[in-house]
Scaffold this motif. Structure first.
Motif, PDB file in Angstrom:
ATOM      1  N   GLN A 287     -18.009 -11.738 -15.025  1.00 18.93           N
ATOM      2  CA  GLN A 287     -17.324 -10.500 -14.647  1.00 18.93           C
ATOM      3  C   GLN A 287     -15.914 -10.791 -14.136  1.00 18.93           C
ATOM      4  O   GLN A 287     -14.962 -10.080 -14.459  1.00 18.93           O
ATOM      5  N   LEU A 288     -15.796 -11.849 -13.319  1.00 11.19           N
ATOM      6  CA  LEU A 288     -14.479 -12.232 -12.810  1.00 11.19           C
ATOM      7  C   LEU A 288     -13.556 -12.633 -13.963  1.00 11.19           C
ATOM      8  O   LEU A 288     -12.378 -12.256 -13.999  1.00 11.19           O
ATOM      9  N   ALA A 289     -14.104 -13.398 -14.925  1.00 14.61           N
ATOM     10  CA  ALA A 289     -13.312 -13.812 -16.085  1.00 14.61           C
ATOM     11  C   ALA A 289     -12.901 -12.597 -16.905  1.00 14.61           C
ATOM     12  O   ALA A 289     -11.741 -12.490 -17.350  1.00 14.61           O
ATOM     13  N   ALA A 290     -13.832 -11.668 -17.109  1.00 18.52           N
ATOM     14  CA  ALA A 290     -13.528 -10.459 -17.884  1.00 18.52           C
ATOM     15  C   ALA A 290     -12.415  -9.661 -17.221  1.00 18.52           C
ATOM     16  O   ALA A 290     -11.493  -9.168 -17.886  1.00 18.52           O
ATOM     17  N   GLY A 291     -12.493  -9.529 -15.893  1.00 16.51           N
ATOM     18  CA  GLY A 291     -11.467  -8.786 -15.167  1.00 16.51           C
ATOM     19  C   GLY A 291     -10.090  -9.422 -15.297  1.00 16.51           C
ATOM     20  O   GLY A 291      -9.087  -8.735 -15.529  1.00 16.51           O
ATOM     21  N   TRP A 292     -10.053 -10.764 -15.180  1.00 21.87           N
ATOM     22  CA  TRP A 292      -8.754 -11.448 -15.280  1.00 21.87           C
ATOM     23  C   TRP A 292      -8.179 -11.313 -16.689  1.00 21.87           C
ATOM     24  O   TRP A 292      -6.997 -10.986 -16.845  1.00 21.87           O
ATOM     25  N   PHE A 293      -9.005 -11.564 -17.699  1.00 21.93           N
ATOM     26  CA  PHE A 293      -8.522 -11.456 -19.074  1.00 21.93           C
ATOM     27  C   PHE A 293      -8.062 -10.033 -19.382  1.00 21.93           C
ATOM     28  O   PHE A 293      -7.042  -9.821 -20.034  1.00 21.93           O
ATOM     29  N   GLY A 294      -8.830  -9.046 -18.907  1.00 25.51           N
ATOM     30  CA  GLY A 294      -8.443  -7.653 -19.148  1.00 25.51           C
ATOM     31  C   GLY A 294      -7.130  -7.306 -18.490  1.00 25.51           C
ATOM     32  O   GLY A 294      -6.268  -6.662 -19.092  1.00 25.51           O
TER      33      GLY A 294
END
Length: 840
Positions: A287-294
């Motif tokens: 989720q943290l990775a998804a948020g950063w990439f987004g």
């Protein structure tokens, strides 16, 4: 050459300990200094370092061959004192001494001077990596099982040529044929490799660094900022650089050094360990990775991590914020296909753009009826929720797109609505401007306004260009090419299309949906130039592809009708009718009324060509062709393009029945006023044939001259050749001394070529009628066979091998149903196939 090997560990960091081991290693290479043995036994305690090294160097200088000193695992003992000692050793060593250092990190000594002086060679992991041939030889040399070549390549790719991994894979597969057959399944989770990585990679690292490796192992690529965000640390960049320096299987993926990745096997090992230890919330990491990439504009990676965290709400939010249905327009339809929630998903609620994406995706999958029904079901909610004006406009545009795919008739009132819609759009919203402009261009084309259509699609193309959407620009270039073709500007149409084909093949692949659609249009242009074999070859793969993918009326009409016409010329009527039935099936499935009508018109033309006028008349009556003709020039029942097609087919039928095609005069005026140049050529040819049949030779010559003048410089050949025998009397008159036309060498040469092609086609039609197809090579062989030459002599004459001649004869005998040369030649003479014009 003599060699000495010295392996270091953490206890060898002191200069005296290093010197002691160095002394012992050199003795194995017969570099003996007996006077220093007592000092060596006391580990050179209180010994003068430089004095001892000077003696060692002097002993080496006395040796008349190279001495190689190998220092292994230097990184284990590295420290400030050892680095200073080692730099002195390198700087003052005699020429005979060659030092090889194996280390996970670069020794902290000054290397630039050595590099400039040509005294330093550096080998990285990439330099030492095995290629597929190395891996194959390693397995063969070590008694490994017979490994499939493709498996070897896959193993090499997975290991990236890491020699240790190759060795462990070899041991893993020894004596186990099943493993050997699937050697590429060797992974970072395999026991021996996992144990090695655990002992050699993790065990020597601090606990916080091990945690960093595990937490970031879920990332296919890593930057310092991303690593800090996922791990909650502030030193992501520093730690990545340190790990790279320590050679912890961390590789740079770009020149700037912004991105890193782990070796695939190491990543597999770390992820497996992360899941086993359960010390970290893996879902939260994703989720943290998804948020950063987004947040940083990397939508694909953001969606991937959100999916791996099973966070449907985040997926829906990411898709909505990225534009939802707009993603399909800029070439990112795969994101919608892979991640769009199901229509019943609660995550679709209050997210209008991904609801529109659901409707648009149904369109792209050919489910037009479902798309229309779905949009109708969600539209009431849109109208009651007070959506922003720009979103309401997007709803209207998706509705217009569905109407385009449904092939719903367009009126000039619809054009006015589209113009008003564009004026209401935000000027800076290039996607909406592009889509609305493209839709307006289609409406203009439908109603016959070619210049306005070209202007509108050019504006749409510029809008797509501003947002960098080549996918969107592709369809505007499709449209530009079609407009130019309708205007009779074949060369311009070809240029636009050929440039687009190159770009589509480079960006999407030569077997993509777009490539198939382009092939349909390209085949129509080839057919127009009378290159029937090339057109047929293109459609042999493109047409089945188009039937299984997304398409619209124009591309289906071009593909099916060109395929049917080619099939008739090459194989015969039955093959052409089969293709037209496929067209009708597609028309029914995709609700394309105009496509069925186009197929019917094509079948009428074929019936006229074979002389079955009763069948042609029956078909014309079944589609009420005469009633349509009375409305020409008024609001189109189907489209302006089909108005012209109906008028031309009706005229051709009138002429065949000996009737006067009186409607052609009005149709010519309409085509001239609307600049439909391609249709104008055909109309004038038919007026020329009708006038000549009525005894109006001069008028016929005038019409013919106008048609030829337009076709000549564009290379439009088929439009004249297709008239066949009906045109021959007029051509003979034009070529005679009675012709009223002034001498024009370009026109004369063109007309002569048309005359030749019509004669050839008439002869070839005899083959088609008999159901026999003979390619040019076989016809050529058959003609030479008539001279009585042997196979060897025929081969020399044709510049082919005797075996090729033998193959051609065998094929000929089967096709002709004969068993000898004599029978083949007799049949060919009877059919008139030996005429040299056929081979020209």
């Amino acid at each position: 050459m003599r060699s000495a090997w010295l392996t270091l560990d953490e206890e060898d960091a002191s200069p005296t300990q290093f010197l002691s081991y160095l002394f012992a290693a050199l003795q194995t290479a017969d570099v003996n200094l007996p006077e220093y043995n007592p000092l060596a036994e006391r580990s050179f305690q209180d010994a003068p370092f430089r004095s001892v090294m000077a003696s060692i160097f002097k002993a080496i200088e006395a040796i008349d061959e190279p001495v190689v000193l190998i220092i292994d695992d230097y990184h284990r003992a590295e420290g400030k004192e050892l680095n200073s000692l080692f730099e002195w050793l390198v700087r003052f060593s005699p020429p005979q001494l060659h030092i090889v250092v194996a280390s996970r990190d670069h020794p902290q000594i000054t290397r630039e001077n050595l590099r400039v002086q040509g005294e330093l060679l550096e080998f990285t992991n990439a330099d030492l990596a095995f290629v597929a041939d190395d891996v194959k030889r390693a397995f063969e040399a070590n008694g490994g099982q017979e490994i499939d070549a493709a498996e070897i390549v896959r193993l090499t790719d997975r290991t990236e040529g890491w020699p240790l991994a190759i060795e462990l894979a070899l041991k893993w597969s020894l004596g186990e044929p099943e493993k050997a057959r699937k050697i590429s399944e060797f992974s970072g989770r395999t026991h021996d490799l996992a144990r090695y990585l655990s002992e050699q990679l993790l065990s020597g690292l601090p606990a916080d660094t091990q945690a960093f490796l595990l937490q970031t192992s879920i990332l296919p690529r890593i930057s310092g900022d991303l690593a800090s965000h996922v791990t909650g640390r502030a030193d992501g960049w520093l730690l990545l650089e340190k790990l790279e320096q320590q050679n912890i299987f961390l590789l740079r993926t770009d020149i700037e050094g912004k991105w890193f990745r782990y070796h695939p096997l190491v990543a597999e090992f770390l992820v497996d360990r992360l899941l086993r230890l359960r010390d970290h919330d893996v879902k939260r990491l994703h989720q943290l990775a998804a948020g950063w990439f987004g947040d940083n504009g990397y939508l694909g990676e953001a969606l991937s991590h959100a999916a791996q965290s099973s966070d449907g709400e985040m997926i829906a939010t990411l898709l909505e914020q990225a534009g939802g249905w707009r993603l399909i327009l800029d070439g990112r339809m795969s994101f919608i296909q892979h991640y769009l929630p199901e229509p019943s998903s609660p995550h679709l609620a209050d997210r209008p753009r991904i609801q529109l994406a659901q409707a648009f995706l149904l369109i792209k999958c050919g489910k037009i009826e479902e798309a229309s029904a779905y949009l109708a079901s969600i539209r009431p909610a849109f109208e009651t929720t007070g959506l922003p004006i720009n979103v309401r406009l997007e709803v209207q545009m998706v509705s217009d797109i569905i109407s385009d795919y449904e092939d719903i008739p367009v009126t000039e009132a619809d054009i006015d609505i589209s113009v008003q819609l564009i004026s209401a759009l935000p000027a800076h919203d290039n996607i909406l401007q592009a889509i609305a402009g493209e839709s307006l261009a289609s409406k203009y084309y439908y109603c016959g306004f070619l210049e306005k259509s070209f202007d509108a699609v050019s504006r749409a193309s510029r809008s797509y260009e501003k947002i960098g959407s080549f996918y969107g620009m592709t369809f505007t270039l499709f449209h530009k090419s079609r407009v130019k073709f309708a205007q009779g500007k074949l060369k311009e149409a070809e240029k636009i299309l050929d440039d687009l084909i190159d770009a589509v093949h480079s960006n999407f692949g030569a077997a993509s949906d777009l490539a198939a659609n382009l092939a349909a249009f390209r085949s129509e242009y080839l057919y127009e130039k009378n290159d029937i074999p090339a057109a047929s070859a293109l459609l042999s793969w493109a047409l089945p592809h188009m039937e299984a993918s997304d398409g619209w009326f124009d591309v289906y009409e071009a593909g099916y009708l060109t395929a049917a016409r080619c099939a008739y010329r090459i194989t015969g009527l039955d093959a052409a009718l089969d293709i037209l039935e496929r067209a009708r099936g597609t028309a029914k499935h995709r609700r394309l009324k105009r496509l069925k009508f186009a197929a019917d018109l094509c079948e009428i033309e074929l019936a006229i060509e074979i002389g079955d006028l009763e069948r042609a008349q029956t078909l014309a009556n079944s589609i009420e062709l005469s009633n349509h003709i009375t409305r020409l020039g008024q609001d189109s029942l189907l489209s302006r393009h089909q108005d012209y097609r109906m008028g031309i087919v009706a005229a051709r039928l009138n002429i065949a029945l000996g009737q006067s095609p009186d409607h052609l005069a009005g149709l010519e005026n309409l085509a001239q006023s609307e600049s439909w140049g391609r249709q104008l050529i055909e109309i004038r040819i038919l007026r020329a044939i009708a006038s000549f049949s009525a005894g109006e030779q001069k008028q016929a010559a005038s019409y013919f001259d106008k048609a030829v003048s337009s076709a000549l410089f564009e290379g439009s050949v088929r439009v004249l050749v297709k008239e066949g025998a009906a045109l021959l009397p007029l051509i003979q008159y034009i070529e005679s001394s009675e012709s009223p036309l002034p001498t024009d060498r370009f026109r004369n040469a063109f007309v002569k070529e048309i005359h030749r092609l019509i004669k050839i086609e008439n002869r070839l039609s005899q083959q088609v009628t008999s159901g026999i197809l003979l390619p040019k090579g076989e016809l050529e062989t058959l003609r030479i066979l008539d001279t009585g030459l042997t196979n060897k002599e025929i081969a020399i004459k044709l510049d082919v091998s005797p075996s090729t001649v033998k193959y051609r004869l065998k094929s000929l005998f089967v096709k002709l149903g004969v068993s000898s040369r004599r029978e083949a030649v007799k049949l060919a003479r009877d059919k008139g196939w030996l005429h040299t014009d056929i081979l020209s």
